[in-house]
Design an enzyme around this catalytic site. Structure first.
Site, PDB file in Angstrom:
ATOM      1  N   SER A 133       0.855  -1.185   0.000  1.00 34.93           N
ATOM      2  CA  SER A 133       0.000   0.000   0.000  1.00 34.93           C
ATOM      3  C   SER A 133       0.887   1.229   0.000  1.00 34.93           C
ATOM      4  O   SER A 133       2.032   1.178   0.473  1.00 34.93           O
ATOM      5  CB  SER A 133      -0.894   0.013   1.254  1.00 34.93           C
ATOM      6  OG  SER A 133      -1.533   1.268   1.417  1.00 34.93           O
ATOM      7  N   TYR A 146      -2.482  -0.815  10.267  1.00 33.99           N
ATOM      8  CA  TYR A 146      -2.546  -1.176   8.850  1.00 33.99           C
ATOM      9  C   TYR A 146      -1.283  -0.685   8.143  1.00 33.99           C
ATOM     10  O   TYR A 146      -0.632  -1.433   7.405  1.00 33.99           O
ATOM     11  CB  TYR A 146      -3.789  -0.560   8.222  1.00 33.99           C
ATOM     12  CG  TYR A 146      -3.953  -0.852   6.741  1.00 33.99           C
ATOM     13  CD1 TYR A 146      -4.626  -1.986   6.313  1.00 33.99           C
ATOM     14  CD2 TYR A 146      -3.426   0.005   5.775  1.00 33.99           C
ATOM     15  CE1 TYR A 146      -4.780  -2.260   4.961  1.00 33.99           C
ATOM     16  CE2 TYR A 146      -3.563  -0.259   4.427  1.00 33.99           C
ATOM     17  CZ  TYR A 146      -4.242  -1.391   4.031  1.00 33.99           C
ATOM     18  OH  TYR A 146      -4.371  -1.672   2.690  1.00 33.99           O
TER      19      TYR A 146
END
Length: 215
Positions: A133, A146
């Site tokens: 990401s 995350y």
């Protein structure tokens, strides 16, 4: 090619599976939601194989890869895509949720890479694709764990690629920005996630195209 995608029943995984099958590949739809993977495989046709898989369970990886080899005789590419998110200020998120995020988003990918790697080397080639990401570079408030997991996954993938640089295994990292998926819809309901919406999210098909081109 024979391609296995984790988290294939929704979001980026589903879009990637649809595109890869449209391009003539055979795709293993691995997802913890086995029923959704089954329904998707029925929709996509005979080149789709559903596989119920908890990516945090080492034994399930072994059994799942055995099933792939039994059906197709090989696996060319593993796309580690599955992930979860628990939103909120880090101080407000229960410690168990921080643990769950790291277990799934980091260790799940690690277990998958280490399960597939010896099989790829034994068959003379393979490709490990990791969906990290942009948060692996730029952590956002509201998803601290995350971002930490994606950073760790990026680091592990890179180190493994360097270690295996003389092997017949290829490595690719993908860094999606905010993408219109069920995960983003969940984030939209938490005020702590405001920064994630500073830009315009992309469609999952855009990320899927980048992954499919890499494959």
């Amino acid at each position: 090619k024979v391609v296995m995608i984790t988290g294939a029943a929704s979001g980026i995984g589903a879009s990637t599976a649809e595109l890869l099958i449209a391009r003539g590949n055979r795709v293993v739809l691995a997802d913890i939601a086995a029923g959704r993977a089954q329904a998707m495989a029925e929709r996509l046709g005979e080149n789709a194989m559903p596989l119920g898989l908890d990516i945090c369970a080492e034994a399930q990886w072994a059994a799942g890869l055995d099933a792939v080899w039994a059906r197709f005789g090989r696996l060319d590419t593993l796309i580690n895509n599955a992930a979860i998110v628990h939103t909120g200020w880090a101080r407000d998120v229960p410690l168990a949720a921080h643990h769950a995020t790291m277990e799934t988003n980091y260790f799940g990918g690690v277990i998958g890479m280490l399960a597939a790697l010896p099989r790829f080397k034994a068959q003379g080639g393979g490709h490990l694709v990791t969906v990290s990401s942009m948060n692996g570079f730029l952590p956002f408030p509201g998803i601290a764990s995350y971002a930490a997991a994606k950073h760790a996954l990026r680091a592990f993938h890179t180190a493994l690629a360097i270690e295996e640089r003389e092997s017949p295994v290829a490595f690719t990292l993908v860094y999606p920005t905010a993408t219109e998926t069920p995960m983003l819809e969940k984030e939209a309901h938490d005020d702590a996630m405001a920064l994630a919406f500073a830009g315009t999210p992309v469609a999952p098909a855009e990320v899927a195209a980048a992954i499919a081109d890499a494959v």
